[in-house]
Design an enzyme around this catalytic site. Structure first.
Site, PDB file in Angstrom:
ATOM      1  N   GLU A 169     -33.746   2.449  26.278  1.00 13.44           N
ATOM      2  CA  GLU A 169     -34.523   1.218  26.436  1.00 13.44           C
ATOM      3  C   GLU A 169     -34.943   0.633  25.097  1.00 13.44           C
ATOM      4  OE1 GLU A 169     -34.607  -0.504  28.934  1.00 13.44           O
ATOM      5  OE2 GLU A 169     -33.854   0.942  30.382  1.00 13.44           O
ATOM      6  N   TYR A 214     -42.303  -4.251  29.215  1.00 17.49           N
ATOM      7  CA  TYR A 214     -40.979  -4.063  29.797  1.00 17.49           C
ATOM      8  C   TYR A 214     -40.544  -2.594  29.732  1.00 17.49           C
ATOM      9  CZ  TYR A 214     -36.151  -3.215  30.160  1.00 17.49           C
ATOM     10  OH  TYR A 214     -34.983  -2.629  30.532  1.00 17.49           O
ATOM     11  N   ASP A 270     -37.471  -8.551  32.191  1.00 11.94           N
ATOM     12  CA  ASP A 270     -36.835  -8.814  30.897  1.00 11.94           C
ATOM     13  C   ASP A 270     -36.165 -10.184  30.945  1.00 11.94           C
ATOM     14  OD1 ASP A 270     -34.675  -8.414  32.529  1.00 11.94           O
ATOM     15  OD2 ASP A 270     -33.511  -7.374  30.998  1.00 11.94           O
TER      16      ASP A 270
END
Length: 347
Positions: A33, A115, A133
């Site tokens: 991520e 996020y 996102d």
DNA sequence: AATGCGGGGCG
DNA sequence: CGCCCAGCATT
């Protein structure tokens, strides 16, 4: 319509095979991520592979020299991500190696924002939190025809609420993966494939032909740099010269020192030789010196003014000069006000 | 509420 | 060339 159900159906058929989807190891998911923040999958993929290989555990990452981590990150951009990644690894190791296992605790990690915390919490721990996102903004704004800008607080709030409402509470992980994948592959920024889209009958933007206009994003006015060389005259009796700006542009009607507009810094010979300077000083003898060698930066919404103040002591009185006391009575911009107060020591 | 922070791909 | 990408931290 059962959005989540259709979405997941689409996902099962169309999803790409990606290494971080084969694991629920929160450390690996976190790595992926962070690497993918503002970064395309294709660009991040090799970096993910090398990080997993070099640092198979969060302890290994925490123990690595920072230079080594940065070297591994080299070429990926946004290098604070690498520094924060390691800082967070240390946070985790010092915290008795308990990897944060929920949205709220994940948020405490350096480099983990809304996020990323939601992504890790849902993918690794199946917490019911929506990821929002760039893909999600795009998909939802089109599907619902929402034109609230995505980069203002009201928009962020609105889209997060909608994403929460739509989220599949039983399978948040798959739902979240699916909506992002849908944005990345089908509902793309340019030339989305609407003809084969499973949602085309429900998609407000498609029905209203506004797909290309969504999502709305406020573009930051691009800032233009300007270089102002102000000529601050001092006559023998302590007067100075100020002009009033015309009414057609910024600082309309305000007073200021005469100035030369340039493309950067100037030598004093260039200032002295300039028509504006000659106009101001006339035939009088003078001595000039620059007040600030480094420009004073004055920012406006769409301008960045680099200001230089050239102090010019003239030997003769000048017709249009006014007393400093009078100058202080005139309306001026903040930039000029700050200079005047510093230079003449008034409050 | 704005800005800085990268590098790459696409139309 | 401008826009966008699995955003975040700082001011």
């Amino acid at each position: 319509m059962n959005f989540s159900r259709q979405l997941v159906d689409w996902y099962i058929v169309n999803k790409r095979v990606l290494p971080w989807r084969d694991t629920e190891n929160p450390y690996f998911i976190w790595l992926s991520e962070v690497i993918l923040q503002q970064t395309r999958v294709q660009q991040g993929l090799p970096y993910y592979q090398s990080f997993v290989k070099t640092y198979p555990t969060v302890e290994k990452l925490a123990a690595a020299p920072q230079d080594e981590v940065l070297k591994l990150w080299q070429g990926l951009g946004y290098y604070s991500r690498a520094r924060n990644l390691q800082a967070a690894a240390l946070q985790i190791v010092e915290d008795d190696l308990k990897f944060p296992d929920n949205y709220k605790d994940l948020l405490r990690l350096k480099g983990v924002g809304d996020y990323t915390a939601a992504a890790i919490a849902s993918f690794a721990f199946h917490e019911v939190v929506p990821v929002v996102d760039g893909n999600v903004y795009r998909v939802l704004s089109r599907l619902y025809g929402i034109s609230t800008p995505i980069n203002v607080p009201a928009g962020v709030k609105q889209f997060k609420e909608l994403a929460t409402k739509l989220l599949n509470k039983k399978e948040p992980a798959t739902h979240n993966q699916a909506i992002m994948e849908f944005g990345a592959l089908q509902c793309t920024p340019k030339n989305p494939d609407c003809s084969s889209c499973p949602f085309k009958l429900d998609c407000v933007a498609f029905q209203e032909d506004t797909v290309r206009d969504l999502p709305v994003k406020l573009k930051k006015a691009k800032v233009k740099s300007l270089y102002h060389h102000y000529v601050v005259v001092q006559t023998p009796s302590g007067k100075t010269i100020m002009n009033q700006r015309d009414n057609s542009n910024i600082w309309a009607g305000l007073f200021e020192f005469p100035y030369i507009e340039a493309n950067g810094s100037l030598l004093s010979s260039e200032v002295i030789g300039h028509d504006v300077f000659k106009e101001v000083v006339g035939k009088s003898r003078f001595r000039e010196s620059v007040y600030n060698q480094q420009p004073i930066i004055h920012k406006l919404s769409h301008r960045k003014i680099h200001a230089y103040f050239w102090v010019v002591k003239v030997e003769e009185e000048l017709e249009t000069a006014v007393l400093v006391e009078e100058a202080f009575q005139k309306p001026v911009s903040v930039l000029i006000e700050r200079f005047m107060k510093k230079f003449w020591q008034r409050n």
